[in-house]
Structure formats: C-alpha cells, structure tokens
Design an enzyme around this catalytic site. Structure first.
Site, PDB file in Angstrom:
ATOM      1  N   GLU A 295      53.214  51.181  45.813  1.00 35.23           N
ATOM      2  CA  GLU A 295      51.916  50.670  46.287  1.00 35.23           C
ATOM      3  C   GLU A 295      52.034  49.323  46.995  1.00 35.23           C
ATOM      4  O   GLU A 295      51.030  48.643  47.192  1.00 35.23           O
ATOM      5  CB  GLU A 295      50.939  50.536  45.116  1.00 35.23           C
ATOM      6  CG  GLU A 295      50.517  51.831  44.481  1.00 35.23           C
ATOM      7  CD  GLU A 295      49.689  52.733  45.381  1.00 35.23           C
ATOM      8  OE1 GLU A 295      49.600  52.479  46.606  1.00 35.23           O
ATOM      9  OE2 GLU A 295      49.149  53.703  44.854  1.00 35.23           O
TER      10      GLU A 295
ATOM     11  N   HIS B 279      46.858  46.450  39.704  1.00 38.14           N
ATOM     12  CA  HIS B 279      46.461  47.855  39.914  1.00 38.14           C
ATOM     13  C   HIS B 279      46.877  48.673  38.702  1.00 38.14           C
ATOM     14  O   HIS B 279      47.990  48.529  38.194  1.00 38.14           O
ATOM     15  CB  HIS B 279      47.134  48.392  41.178  1.00 38.14           C
ATOM     16  CG  HIS B 279      47.044  49.886  41.313  1.00 38.14           C
ATOM     17  ND1 HIS B 279      45.839  50.555  41.354  1.00 38.14           N
ATOM     18  CD2 HIS B 279      47.998  50.837  41.399  1.00 38.14           C
ATOM     19  CE1 HIS B 279      46.073  51.856  41.461  1.00 38.14           C
ATOM     20  NE2 HIS B 279      47.376  52.049  41.486  1.00 38.14           N
TER      21      HIS B 279
ATOM     22  N   HIS C  42      45.957  52.593  36.264  1.00 39.90           N
ATOM     23  CA  HIS C  42      45.294  53.894  36.131  1.00 39.90           C
ATOM     24  C   HIS C  42      44.644  53.959  34.748  1.00 39.90           C
ATOM     25  O   HIS C  42      44.825  54.929  34.028  1.00 39.90           O
ATOM     26  CB  HIS C  42      46.292  55.035  36.295  1.00 39.90           C
ATOM     27  CG  HIS C  42      47.018  55.052  37.593  1.00 39.90           C
ATOM     28  ND1 HIS C  42      48.067  55.892  37.849  1.00 39.90           N
ATOM     29  CD2 HIS C  42      46.844  54.332  38.731  1.00 39.90           C
ATOM     30  CE1 HIS C  42      48.511  55.687  39.090  1.00 39.90           C
ATOM     31  NE2 HIS C  42      47.792  54.741  39.634  1.00 39.90           N
TER      32      HIS C  42
ATOM     33  N   TYR D  47      25.517  43.549  31.736  1.00 44.96           N
ATOM     34  CA  TYR D  47      25.553  42.395  32.649  1.00 44.96           C
ATOM     35  C   TYR D  47      26.957  41.918  32.979  1.00 44.96           C
ATOM     36  O   TYR D  47      27.176  41.268  34.002  1.00 44.96           O
ATOM     37  CB  TYR D  47      24.718  41.242  32.090  1.00 44.96           C
ATOM     38  CG  TYR D  47      25.328  40.536  30.903  1.00 44.96           C
ATOM     39  CD1 TYR D  47      25.058  40.957  29.605  1.00 44.96           C
ATOM     40  CD2 TYR D  47      26.188  39.459  31.087  1.00 44.96           C
ATOM     41  CE1 TYR D  47      25.631  40.321  28.521  1.00 44.96           C
ATOM     42  CE2 TYR D  47      26.766  38.814  30.002  1.00 44.96           C
ATOM     43  CZ  TYR D  47      26.481  39.254  28.727  1.00 44.96           C
ATOM     44  OH  TYR D  47      27.067  38.625  27.664  1.00 44.96           O
TER      45      TYR D  47
ATOM     46  N   HIS E 191      42.230  58.178  41.762  1.00 38.33           N
ATOM     47  CA  HIS E 191      43.457  57.412  41.601  1.00 38.33           C
ATOM     48  C   HIS E 191      43.348  56.384  40.460  1.00 38.33           C
ATOM     49  O   HIS E 191      43.976  56.560  39.424  1.00 38.33           O
ATOM     50  CB  HIS E 191      43.779  56.750  42.943  1.00 38.33           C
ATOM     51  CG  HIS E 191      45.065  56.014  42.970  1.00 38.33           C
ATOM     52  ND1 HIS E 191      45.721  55.681  44.121  1.00 38.33           N
ATOM     53  CD2 HIS E 191      45.829  55.508  41.975  1.00 38.33           C
ATOM     54  CE1 HIS E 191      46.830  55.030  43.852  1.00 38.33           C
ATOM     55  NE2 HIS E 191      46.909  54.914  42.544  1.00 38.33           N
TER      56      HIS E 191
ATOM     57  N   TYR F  71      26.844  28.154  34.514  1.00 35.84           N
ATOM     58  CA  TYR F  71      27.736  28.056  33.363  1.00 35.84           C
ATOM     59  C   TYR F  71      29.117  27.557  33.801  1.00 35.84           C
ATOM     60  O   TYR F  71      29.949  27.199  32.985  1.00 35.84           O
ATOM     61  CB  TYR F  71      27.836  29.463  32.747  1.00 35.84           C
ATOM     62  CG  TYR F  71      28.568  29.550  31.431  1.00 35.84           C
ATOM     63  CD1 TYR F  71      28.051  28.937  30.288  1.00 35.84           C
ATOM     64  CD2 TYR F  71      29.746  30.264  31.318  1.00 35.84           C
ATOM     65  CE1 TYR F  71      28.706  29.030  29.074  1.00 35.84           C
ATOM     66  CE2 TYR F  71      30.415  30.361  30.100  1.00 35.84           C
ATOM     67  CZ  TYR F  71      29.886  29.755  28.990  1.00 35.84           C
ATOM     68  OH  TYR F  71      30.534  29.841  27.798  1.00 35.84           O
TER      69      TYR F  71
HETATM   70 ZN   LIG Z   1      48.333  53.843  41.489  1.00 39.66          ZN
END
Ligand SMILES: [Zn+2]
Length: 217
Positions: A79, A98, A100, A119, A161, A214
């Site tokens: 990736e 990244h 899964h 929220y 994905h 905040y």
């Molecule tokens: Zn991936």
C-alpha cells in the site's frame, strides 16, 4: 549518530510501536495493516508481509519522493502508493495508519459511511466518516479516492477493504483509527437493534465547537 539519524531512528521505532499497538488492540491481525510517517520529501513505511511482532526499526523501509528504496531494504508495504499519495496531497498530514479492523471493514464492505450516532465520531474531523469508492489494493488510484474521501477530515473507509486514518503524528493517527473502529462497532450494534438516533447537524456543530474550546481542535 547525527540528529537527523536520531530522528529517523525514533520515527522507525514509533512505527513499530504503532503496529504492535494495533495488533494488541485488535485492529489488525497477521500482516494486513500498514503504517507510515512522512520523512523528508519521502516516507518511512512498514515492510510487506512482516507480522507486527517481527518488526524491527531497521526493517522499516525508507522511500524517496519517487518511491525508491535504498539497496538492501525490504520490500515496502503493497500500500505504499496510497501512503505516498496522501502525503503528496495533504501537507497537514505526517502519519498514515491503515488497517482492516473488523467493524470498519464490515461497514466498508457494505458501502456504509459511519454517521453521527455518537458524538465521538468528531475525532474523524467530520460528522460522518465517508467511504472511498473501491479501487484495488496497491494502486495509485486508491490514493486518489482515499484523498478525496479524506478531504476536510482525518479518516475514511475504503470500500470492500478497510480503514485509513491520517494525522500530524503517529500517536494521533493511531488514536483516530482506534476511535473510528469503535464508532463502526457502535453503529453496527445500533443498526442491529433497530437503528441509531442520529445527532443532528446542529448538535454536531455544537460538539465541534466544544472540542475546539476544550483545546482539542
Ligand atoms: Zn489494506
């Protein structure tokens, strides 16, 4: 070591720590996730196919602006083009996480954005976490669709994905990924018992204002 080498080493260690944290917190299993940090005009990214527990700072791959690695480096994550593409498009982003993770991936496979049921969706920077249209893994096109979905925020789902989170720091990107996975689980659970009562646009605008006051931005 020079100061620059110290900084690179620290970043390599931080990337390994984020990968181990993702594994420990159930965001990742096996070799599926990948993490990177901006480095100079390129990036440092996890290698392809190495489980979190086997990662060492030296196994992290340094890529230059053209995506080239020094001789002898491991193969970068498949990736890496998505990571590189996000740095090219987002000057405010220095870290990309990244994974899964299960619930985010369930929603990504169903093509469902995560709406403001709770929220804390606000940590994503927007009231809804969008789904980037499907593109095959490893392609530059995936970077394009992810960048568009991420516009104005810090997280998106990748159709069929998984999940991607971006931020100024690795720690913050990890925290966003973790919270978005939690939000995905909450939304999935709420759907199973009749559907959530969504927060309104005005209620979410109020939340963003409160976080700003905040000091969380
Ligand atoms: Zn991936």
């Amino acid at each position: 070591m020079s100061e620059t080498q110290d900084q690179e080493q620290a970043l390599r260690e931080a990337i390994c720590a984020v990968m181990r944290a993702m594994e420990q917190r159930g965001l990742n299993r096996g070799t599926s996730g990948n993490v990177s940090a901006r480095w100079g005009d390129g990036l440092l990214v996890t290698p392809s196919g190495v489980p979190a527990q086997d990662l060492t700072p030296q196994s992290i791959v340094r890529l230059d602006a053209a995506g080239a690695a020094p001789e002898g480096a491991l193969r970068p994550s498949s990736e890496w083009r998505m990571h590189a593409g996000l740095y090219a498009r987002r000057s405010d982003v220095n870290a990309v996480v990244h994974c899964h993770s299960r619930y985010a991936t369930i929603l990504a496979c169903a093509g469902r954005p995560i709406p403001p049921a709770h929220y804390m969706i606000s940590v994503s920077g927007k009231a809804t976490v969008p789904v980037a249209p499907y593109q095959p893994f490893g392609t530059a096109a995936l970077a394009d669709t992810a960048a568009i979905a991420l516009e104005g925020g810090y997280a998106c789902l990748l159709a069929n994905h998984g999940l991607v989170a971006v931020s100024k720091t690795l720690g913050r990107a990890l925290a966003i990924a973790e919270e978005v996975e939690e939000q995905a689980a909450v939304y999935h659970g709420a759907l199973a018992i009749g559907g959530p009562n969504l927060l309104s646009e005005a209620q979410m605008a109020d939340i963003f204002q409160r976080f700003k006051d905040y000091g969380q931005g």
